[in-house]
Design a protein around this motif. Sequence first.
Motif, PDB file in Angstrom:
ATOM      1  N   GLN A 104       0.763  -1.402  -0.219  1.00 51.64           N
ATOM      2  CA  GLN A 104      -0.494   0.413   0.220  1.00 51.64           C
ATOM      3  C   GLN A 104       0.219   0.873  -0.234  1.00 51.64           C
ATOM      4  N   VAL A 105       2.065   1.697   0.726  1.00 51.54           N
ATOM      5  CA  VAL A 105       2.554   2.481   0.659  1.00 51.54           C
ATOM      6  C   VAL A 105       3.510   3.107  -0.693  1.00 51.54           C
ATOM      7  N   LYS A 106       3.943   1.520  -1.021  1.00 45.12           N
ATOM      8  CA  LYS A 106       4.338   1.535  -2.298  1.00 45.12           C
ATOM      9  C   LYS A 106       4.034   2.485  -3.657  1.00 45.12           C
ATOM     10  N   MET A 107       2.524   2.093  -3.138  1.00 42.38           N
ATOM     11  CA  MET A 107       1.691   2.366  -4.514  1.00 42.38           C
ATOM     12  C   MET A 107       1.385   3.623  -4.136  1.00 42.38           C
ATOM     13  N   ASP A 108       0.933   4.233  -3.216  1.00 39.04           N
ATOM     14  CA  ASP A 108       0.674   5.462  -2.414  1.00 39.04           C
ATOM     15  C   ASP A 108       2.211   6.530  -3.093  1.00 39.04           C
ATOM     16  N   GLN A 109       3.123   5.656  -2.718  1.00 36.22           N
ATOM     17  CA  GLN A 109       4.626   6.778  -3.309  1.00 36.22           C
ATOM     18  C   GLN A 109       4.444   6.723  -5.020  1.00 36.22           C
ATOM     19  N   LYS A 110       4.148   5.692  -5.281  1.00 36.17           N
ATOM     20  CA  LYS A 110       4.434   5.776  -7.085  1.00 36.17           C
ATOM     21  C   LYS A 110       3.034   6.683  -6.892  1.00 36.17           C
ATOM     22  N   LYS A 111       1.926   6.506  -7.044  1.00 36.84           N
ATOM     23  CA  LYS A 111       0.902   7.256  -7.714  1.00 36.84           C
ATOM     24  C   LYS A 111       0.667   8.701  -7.269  1.00 36.84           C
ATOM     25  N   SER A 112       1.506   8.889  -6.233  1.00 35.05           N
ATOM     26  CA  SER A 112       1.607  10.271  -5.954  1.00 35.05           C
ATOM     27  C   SER A 112       3.190  11.052  -6.694  1.00 35.05           C
ATOM     28  N   THR A 113       3.906  10.169  -7.022  1.00 37.22           N
ATOM     29  CA  THR A 113       4.558  11.142  -7.693  1.00 37.22           C
ATOM     30  C   THR A 113       5.101  10.225  -9.725  1.00 37.22           C
ATOM     31  N   THR A 114       3.354  10.182  -9.649  1.00 37.57           N
ATOM     32  CA  THR A 114       3.454   9.716 -12.125  1.00 37.57           C
ATOM     33  C   THR A 114       1.675  10.213 -11.494  1.00 37.57           C
ATOM     34  N   LEU A 115       1.854  11.076 -12.713  1.00 41.75           N
ATOM     35  CA  LEU A 115       1.122  11.697 -13.491  1.00 41.75           C
ATOM     36  C   LEU A 115      -0.491  10.398 -12.915  1.00 41.75           C
ATOM     37  N   SER A 116      -1.513  11.704 -12.844  1.00 41.43           N
ATOM     38  CA  SER A 116      -2.434  10.998 -12.478  1.00 41.43           C
ATOM     39  C   SER A 116      -3.645  10.046 -14.025  1.00 41.43           C
ATOM     40  N   VAL A 117      -2.620  10.691 -14.940  1.00 43.79           N
ATOM     41  CA  VAL A 117      -3.173   9.818 -16.486  1.00 43.79           C
ATOM     42  C   VAL A 117      -1.862   8.554 -17.200  1.00 43.79           C
ATOM     43  N   ALA A 118      -1.111   8.873 -15.934  1.00 45.93           N
ATOM     44  CA  ALA A 118      -0.481   7.736 -16.614  1.00 45.93           C
ATOM     45  C   ALA A 118       0.243   6.323 -15.551  1.00 45.93           C
ATOM     46  N   PHE A 119      -1.058   6.798 -14.398  1.00 46.53           N
ATOM     47  CA  PHE A 119      -1.066   5.700 -13.693  1.00 46.53           C
ATOM     48  C   PHE A 119      -1.483   4.823 -14.131  1.00 46.53           C
ATOM     49  N   VAL A 125      11.014  17.572 -17.957  1.00 48.43           N
ATOM     50  CA  VAL A 125       9.178  18.765 -17.592  1.00 48.43           C
ATOM     51  C   VAL A 125       8.499  17.181 -17.107  1.00 48.43           C
ATOM     52  N   LEU A 126       8.116  16.580 -16.844  1.00 45.88           N
ATOM     53  CA  LEU A 126       7.261  15.633 -16.539  1.00 45.88           C
ATOM     54  C   LEU A 126       7.604  14.754 -15.053  1.00 45.88           C
ATOM     55  N   LEU A 127       9.115  14.767 -14.884  1.00 51.14           N
ATOM     56  CA  LEU A 127       9.942  14.758 -13.778  1.00 51.14           C
ATOM     57  C   LEU A 127       9.861  16.042 -12.430  1.00 51.14           C
ATOM     58  N   LYS A 128       9.508  16.775 -13.117  1.00 49.99           N
ATOM     59  CA  LYS A 128       9.779  18.526 -13.008  1.00 49.99           C
ATOM     60  C   LYS A 128       8.021  18.044 -12.126  1.00 49.99           C
ATOM     61  N   VAL A 129       7.564  17.881 -13.059  1.00 48.78           N
ATOM     62  CA  VAL A 129       6.057  18.808 -12.344  1.00 48.78           C
ATOM     63  C   VAL A 129       4.858  17.053 -11.298  1.00 48.78           C
ATOM     64  N   GLN A 130       5.689  16.561 -11.550  1.00 47.14           N
ATOM     65  CA  GLN A 130       5.606  15.683 -10.138  1.00 47.14           C
ATOM     66  C   GLN A 130       6.704  15.875  -8.319  1.00 47.14           C
ATOM     67  N   SER A 131       7.759  16.825  -8.927  1.00 49.96           N
ATOM     68  CA  SER A 131       8.120  16.870  -8.085  1.00 49.96           C
ATOM     69  C   SER A 131       8.797  15.643  -7.465  1.00 49.96           C
TER      70      SER A 131
END
Length: 590
Positions: free
Chosen positions: A350-365, A474-480
């Motif tokens: 769950q933690v791994k999924m939340d981390q990945k979701k928070s650092t990935t654009l919603s359209v790409a997750f 740019v993709l990395l930047k917008v995902q902080s």
Amino acid sequence: MTPHVSPLKPAANRLVLFSADGLRADKFFGLDENGQSRAPFLRDIIHTHGAWGVSHTRVPTESRPGHVALIAGFYEDVSAVAKGWKENPVEFDSVFNQSRNTWSWGSPDILPMFAKGASGDHVFTEMYTSDEEDFAASHASDLDTWVFDKVKAFFEGAKSDRDLYEKLQKDKIVFFLHLLGIDTNGHSHKPHSEVYLKNIELVDTGIKEMVKLFDDFYDRDGKTTYIMSSDHGMTNWGSHGAGNPHETLTPVVAWGAGIRGPQESSNQDIYPDSYSEGIIKYLLAEWKLQDIKRTDLNQADIAPLMSSLIGVPYPMNSVGTLPLSFLNSSDFEKAESIFANAQQILEQYQVKMDQKKSTTLSVAFRPFSKLLPSIQKDRIRNIRNLISSGQYQLAITESQTLIELGLEGLNYYHGLSIVFGFVGWMIYTLTLVVRDHSGLVNVMTKLEKLSQPVWLQDKPIKLVFAIFGAAVTVLLKVQSLPFTYYMYCLIPVVLWMFVALRLTVFQQLFKKIDLAKNIKTVFIAIVPSVIGLEILVMGFFRRELLSVGLIMIAVWPLITAKSIWKDKERERLNEIITLTSKFRTATANN
């Protein structure tokens, strides 16, 4: 992460872990030339009141990752070996950290990393100095004697130290004895030597003394669990680190509170894979243990086993699965224990999924479809209902399935950037080898570039990859995302740009290689390379084969026909004439 533990009362108040560093399964379980065991005390445990098996380690078979798997339950990133033996590149949870108190004795290379990451001051260490770890010493077994003597002195001192005595009477405590002598003697004298085999006898005698010491101190209250295993094995030539079965197969013997007694062997014995099955079936007959049930496990499974026995939360980073067949408990207790194990694995997922979701654009997750939130809730609810209704075996099966899905999900959320980087590097290296060292193509010259199509010239290629790299940035930047993500994602872009800039190498290669006309050239270029690579790989398992490869390299200039090289020089001259003609034509047209 939220820790998880079985709600039931544990079987043991304390656990004693013996780690015989560098101990091979075959040397421990095997018999000597007189048919006698080199470890008679532990052999008797297997026959009378304990459980045994083979622990399967993973590469790299080194002391640090081996002990992390044993005590923390996960396979540490191999880069940790390069970070130093005492420093933790990333802090991690462990059985020692979850315990009320842990006392440990042994090597300064192993003990500090479990004390350093502990929350609070409850992991105590007593170590010999680094100077005493002499791999050339003739009495390396003294390292093990040192540990046994210190444990004896510790309990003798506890009789007059009121505070220490009271701590030792509490539950959820661990004792860890790291025994380095076998590993040191294996490096110095090899595992088949008398010194290595005698050290096994010394360790067995020492463990027998320790068991008596613990039993006497605790008035034989039946609340102590003992586990003996090893971090890795060792090759016949005294090394470890790779995947030879002698390095990856280690012994595990468990007895005491919460551990089942010996059982008759059956055809249901589980093997992790067909390769191990073939090896172990052969060794069982040699060990004379084929009639006693053997329980194999992965090395990381020992950590949840220890946690379950003393009733502490499973290490939060653990990926081990509780080996239920070691336990002497009811189906209800097993169901509760494995369910807690499943929840702990699911917590990581769950933690791994939340981390990945928070650092990935919603359209790409893209979530892991087998463990969507609704599926997780249904499975957990189902397991609780099965336990409540007394269907314990079904609950156990469902929990094991949930663990498998959780581990699969953890792998699902690992990125592919590193794979692309490695593949790009391999292809780029191949272009250099083919271009500069194969003799099959010419070094690219300015004359050749004039005859290239526009899309193969440098500027368009660089522009395309520059745009792609900018898009990635740019993709990395917008995902902080942190700086390391830029490294992992942009290095493959650069490598693949270099590959694209050298596409003419492959273009020339495909034109050059005509199997009908150049069979001799192809044979000389490819076949020896394949043979050399195979010898190199096989050398990891049989070191003497490296000598064959070196001899082949030495005689190669003598067996190579001179006419082949003359033909190549003639071909190069013809290509130069052709390119010169093309250049003249291009100049005239311009």
